[in-house]
Motif scaffolding. Structure first.
Motif, PDB file in Angstrom:
ATOM      1  N   GLU A   1     -47.301  19.936  17.369  1.00 23.19           N
ATOM      2  CA  GLU A   1     -48.738  20.208  17.471  1.00 23.19           C
ATOM      3  C   GLU A   1     -48.956  21.702  17.706  1.00 23.19           C
ATOM      4  OE1 GLU A   1     -52.298  18.955  20.476  1.00 23.19           O
ATOM      5  OE2 GLU A   1     -50.781  17.450  20.001  1.00 23.19           O
ATOM      6  N   GLY A   2     -49.923  22.262  17.000  1.00 22.70           N
ATOM      7  CA  GLY A   2     -50.239  23.676  17.155  1.00 22.70           C
ATOM      8  C   GLY A   2     -49.372  24.605  16.325  1.00 22.70           C
ATOM      9  N   ILE A   3     -48.471  24.043  15.530  1.00 18.71           N
ATOM     10  CA  ILE A   3     -47.615  24.859  14.662  1.00 18.71           C
ATOM     11  C   ILE A   3     -48.091  24.638  13.228  1.00 18.71           C
ATOM     12  CG2 ILE A   3     -45.267  25.289  13.849  1.00 18.71           C
ATOM     13  CD1 ILE A   3     -44.282  24.095  16.516  1.00 18.71           C
ATOM     14  N   SER A   4     -48.502  25.713  12.593  1.00 16.04           N
ATOM     15  CA  SER A   4     -49.016  25.602  11.225  1.00 16.04           C
ATOM     16  C   SER A   4     -47.868  25.354  10.251  1.00 16.04           C
ATOM     17  CB  SER A   4     -49.754  26.886  10.829  1.00 16.04           C
ATOM     18  OG  SER A   4     -48.827  27.952  10.651  1.00 16.04           O
ATOM     19  N   SER A   5     -48.215  24.883   9.056  1.00 12.93           N
ATOM     20  CA  SER A   5     -47.176  24.653   8.042  1.00 12.93           C
ATOM     21  C   SER A   5     -46.525  25.986   7.649  1.00 12.93           C
ATOM     22  CB  SER A   5     -47.738  23.916   6.832  1.00 12.93           C
ATOM     23  OG  SER A   5     -48.852  24.580   6.316  1.00 12.93           O
ATOM     24  N   GLU A   6     -47.280  27.077   7.685  1.00 13.78           N
ATOM     25  CA  GLU A   6     -46.693  28.388   7.385  1.00 13.78           C
ATOM     26  C   GLU A   6     -45.691  28.786   8.473  1.00 13.78           C
ATOM     27  OE1 GLU A   6     -47.983  33.064   7.045  1.00 13.78           O
ATOM     28  OE2 GLU A   6     -49.499  31.538   6.601  1.00 13.78           O
ATOM     29  N   GLN A   7     -46.026  28.560   9.724  1.00 16.40           N
ATOM     30  CA  GLN A   7     -45.087  28.852  10.806  1.00 16.40           C
ATOM     31  C   GLN A   7     -43.844  27.982  10.702  1.00 16.40           C
ATOM     32  OE1 GLN A   7     -48.029  28.152  13.912  1.00 16.40           O
ATOM     33  NE2 GLN A   7     -47.768  30.264  14.644  1.00 16.40           N
ATOM     34  N   MET A   8     -44.036  26.729  10.316  1.00 18.11           N
ATOM     35  CA  MET A   8     -42.893  25.824  10.169  1.00 18.11           C
ATOM     36  C   MET A   8     -41.977  26.307   9.047  1.00 18.11           C
ATOM     37  SD  MET A   8     -41.593  23.217  11.643  1.00 18.11           S
ATOM     38  CE  MET A   8     -42.784  22.184  12.446  1.00 18.11           C
ATOM     39  N   ARG A   9     -42.553  26.720   7.918  1.00 20.89           N
ATOM     40  CA  ARG A   9     -41.734  27.245   6.819  1.00 20.89           C
ATOM     41  C   ARG A   9     -40.966  28.496   7.258  1.00 20.89           C
ATOM     42  NH1 ARG A   9     -46.237  25.770   3.903  1.00 20.89           N
ATOM     43  NH2 ARG A   9     -47.051  27.887   3.904  1.00 20.89           N
ATOM     44  N   THR A  10     -41.632  29.369   8.022  1.00 18.86           N
ATOM     45  CA  THR A  10     -40.971  30.576   8.521  1.00 18.86           C
ATOM     46  C   THR A  10     -39.820  30.209   9.446  1.00 18.86           C
ATOM     47  OG1 THR A  10     -43.001  31.874   8.338  1.00 18.86           O
ATOM     48  CG2 THR A  10     -41.309  32.718   9.824  1.00 18.86           C
ATOM     49  N   ALA A  11     -40.043  29.246  10.332  1.00 18.62           N
ATOM     50  CA  ALA A  11     -38.984  28.805  11.248  1.00 18.62           C
ATOM     51  C   ALA A  11     -37.787  28.284  10.456  1.00 18.62           C
ATOM     52  CB  ALA A  11     -39.510  27.740  12.206  1.00 18.62           C
ATOM     53  N   PHE A  12     -38.046  27.461   9.441  1.00 18.99           N
ATOM     54  CA  PHE A  12     -36.956  26.937   8.615  1.00 18.99           C
ATOM     55  C   PHE A  12     -36.196  28.076   7.944  1.00 18.99           C
ATOM     56  CE2 PHE A  12     -38.678  22.741   9.108  1.00 18.99           C
ATOM     57  CZ  PHE A  12     -37.640  21.884   8.784  1.00 18.99           C
ATOM     58  N   THR A  13     -36.916  29.044   7.405  1.00 17.53           N
ATOM     59  CA  THR A  13     -36.287  30.176   6.727  1.00 17.53           C
ATOM     60  C   THR A  13     -35.398  30.952   7.689  1.00 17.53           C
ATOM     61  OG1 THR A  13     -38.142  30.363   5.186  1.00 17.53           O
ATOM     62  CG2 THR A  13     -36.752  32.313   5.434  1.00 17.53           C
ATOM     63  N   VAL A  14     -35.905  31.225   8.892  1.00 19.16           N
ATOM     64  CA  VAL A  14     -35.130  31.970   9.893  1.00 19.16           C
ATOM     65  C   VAL A  14     -33.890  31.182  10.300  1.00 19.16           C
ATOM     66  CG1 VAL A  14     -35.170  32.806  12.290  1.00 19.16           C
ATOM     67  CG2 VAL A  14     -37.091  33.308  10.757  1.00 19.16           C
ATOM     68  N   LEU A  15     -34.053  29.884  10.583  1.00 20.09           N
ATOM     69  CA  LEU A  15     -32.915  29.070  11.013  1.00 20.09           C
ATOM     70  C   LEU A  15     -31.876  28.926   9.904  1.00 20.09           C
ATOM     71  CD1 LEU A  15     -34.795  26.376  13.103  1.00 20.09           C
ATOM     72  CD2 LEU A  15     -33.377  28.256  13.963  1.00 20.09           C
ATOM     73  N   GLU A  16     -32.325  28.775   8.666  1.00 20.95           N
ATOM     74  CA  GLU A  16     -31.381  28.693   7.540  1.00 20.95           C
ATOM     75  C   GLU A  16     -30.583  29.984   7.399  1.00 20.95           C
ATOM     76  OE1 GLU A  16     -33.995  27.617   4.337  1.00 20.95           O
ATOM     77  OE2 GLU A  16     -33.993  25.500   4.908  1.00 20.95           O
ATOM     78  N   GLN A  17     -31.242  31.130   7.594  1.00 21.99           N
ATOM     79  CA  GLN A  17     -30.533  32.411   7.498  1.00 21.99           C
ATOM     80  C   GLN A  17     -29.529  32.553   8.639  1.00 21.99           C
ATOM     81  OE1 GLN A  17     -30.687  34.687   4.903  1.00 21.99           O
ATOM     82  NE2 GLN A  17     -28.836  35.404   5.945  1.00 21.99           N
ATOM     83  N   ILE A  18     -29.909  32.127   9.838  1.00 16.83           N
ATOM     84  CA  ILE A  18     -28.971  32.165  10.962  1.00 16.83           C
ATOM     85  C   ILE A  18     -27.757  31.298  10.645  1.00 16.83           C
ATOM     86  CG2 ILE A  18     -28.632  31.466  13.374  1.00 16.83           C
ATOM     87  CD1 ILE A  18     -31.571  32.364  13.867  1.00 16.83           C
ATOM     88  N   GLU A  19     -27.982  30.095  10.109  1.00 22.96           N
ATOM     89  CA  GLU A  19     -26.862  29.212   9.740  1.00 22.96           C
ATOM     90  C   GLU A  19     -25.945  29.895   8.731  1.00 22.96           C
ATOM     91  OE1 GLU A  19     -27.910  25.273   8.438  1.00 22.96           O
ATOM     92  OE2 GLU A  19     -29.132  24.910  10.217  1.00 22.96           O
ATOM     93  N   ARG A  20     -26.534  30.497   7.702  1.00 23.42           N
ATOM     94  CA  ARG A  20     -25.715  31.189   6.687  1.00 23.42           C
ATOM     95  C   ARG A  20     -24.903  32.315   7.329  1.00 23.42           C
ATOM     96  NH1 ARG A  20     -30.254  30.196   3.489  1.00 23.42           N
ATOM     97  NH2 ARG A  20     -31.156  32.238   3.911  1.00 23.42           N
TER      98      ARG A  20
ATOM     99  N   VAL B   1     -23.941  32.633  10.488  1.00 22.20           N
ATOM    100  CA  VAL B   1     -22.891  32.084  11.348  1.00 22.20           C
ATOM    101  C   VAL B   1     -21.749  31.558  10.493  1.00 22.20           C
ATOM    102  CG1 VAL B   1     -22.324  30.207  12.949  1.00 22.20           C
ATOM    103  CG2 VAL B   1     -24.402  31.551  13.301  1.00 22.20           C
ATOM    104  N   LEU B   2     -22.073  30.798   9.453  1.00 18.92           N
ATOM    105  CA  LEU B   2     -21.034  30.210   8.607  1.00 18.92           C
ATOM    106  C   LEU B   2     -20.244  31.286   7.859  1.00 18.92           C
ATOM    107  CD1 LEU B   2     -22.926  27.063   7.292  1.00 18.92           C
ATOM    108  CD2 LEU B   2     -21.047  27.130   8.966  1.00 18.92           C
ATOM    109  N   SER B   3     -20.899  32.336   7.421  1.00 18.80           N
ATOM    110  CA  SER B   3     -20.168  33.386   6.694  1.00 18.80           C
ATOM    111  C   SER B   3     -19.280  34.182   7.652  1.00 18.80           C
ATOM    112  CB  SER B   3     -21.135  34.331   5.974  1.00 18.80           C
ATOM    113  OG  SER B   3     -21.831  35.151   6.896  1.00 18.80           O
ATOM    114  N   GLY B   4     -19.638  34.264   8.914  1.00 19.24           N
ATOM    115  CA  GLY B   4     -18.820  34.968   9.898  1.00 19.24           C
ATOM    116  C   GLY B   4     -17.632  34.156  10.386  1.00 19.24           C
ATOM    117  N   SER B   5     -17.655  32.842  10.127  1.00 21.98           N
ATOM    118  CA  SER B   5     -16.561  31.997  10.610  1.00 21.98           C
ATOM    119  C   SER B   5     -15.521  31.724   9.525  1.00 21.98           C
ATOM    120  CB  SER B   5     -17.124  30.659  11.133  1.00 21.98           C
ATOM    121  OG  SER B   5     -17.718  29.922  10.080  1.00 21.98           O
ATOM    122  N   GLU B   6     -15.688  32.304   8.386  1.00 24.64           N
ATOM    123  CA  GLU B   6     -14.741  32.062   7.276  1.00 24.64           C
ATOM    124  C   GLU B   6     -13.567  32.996   7.344  1.00 24.64           C
ATOM    125  OE1 GLU B   6     -17.287  32.503   3.887  1.00 24.64           O
ATOM    126  OE2 GLU B   6     -18.078  30.510   4.098  1.00 24.64           O
TER     127      GLU B   6
END
Length: 149
Positions: free
Chosen positions: A123-142, A144-149
């Protein structure tokens, strides 16, 4: 030179706190639905409800569970009659994990409680904010994964 970081200003710490709160909340939600499930067990039931008959390795990769943990998770669900292992018809050396009718019913019962709770959580999180959060978290995952190879 000493680097001092206020952990409260650390994104990693904020993600960790949110993850802990979400984990606790999922236990509460599952209990409200009459199911004694860990978040990892819920993730497996959900993955199987979306596509039944997956290999344990595949399920483990999707939730970052190593083989011993994935075996333990599936074994626990199997003991409770929520999943079963069946031989892969294309490769008899592999077993595929399938939901049982009780597993489907448990998933659907918990999902019926999760949906409105999810609306409350975001609640209180716009769809644009949610998309931004997903983008940021996906980049963090990438990263982290590229640093562990």
């Amino acid at each position: 030179m000493t680097h001092r970081i206020d952990i409260a200003d650390s994104l990693a710490y904020r993600i960790y706190r949110a993850q802990r709160l979400l984990r606790r909340d999922l236990f509460r939600i599952a209990a409200r639905a009459g199911a004694d499930l860990t978040p990892e067990q819920w993730f497996v039931l959900n993955k199987l409800r979306l596509r039944d008959g997956q290999a344990q390795v595949e399920l483990g990769e999707s939730i970052f569970a190593d083989r011993p943990n994935m075996t333990r998770i599936v074994h626990g669900l199997q003991k409770r009659g929520l999943v079963e292992r069946r031989r892969d018809p294309e490769d008899g050396r592999k077993a595929l994990v399938h939901l049982t009718p009780q597993g489907k019913e448990t998933h659907d019962r918990v999902a019926g409680v999760v949906a409105p709770e999810r609306d409350r959580l975001f609640e209180g999180i716009s769809s644009e904010q949610m998309r931004t959060a997903f983008t940021v978290l996906e980049q963090i995952e990438r990263n982290v994964l590229s640093g562990s190879e």
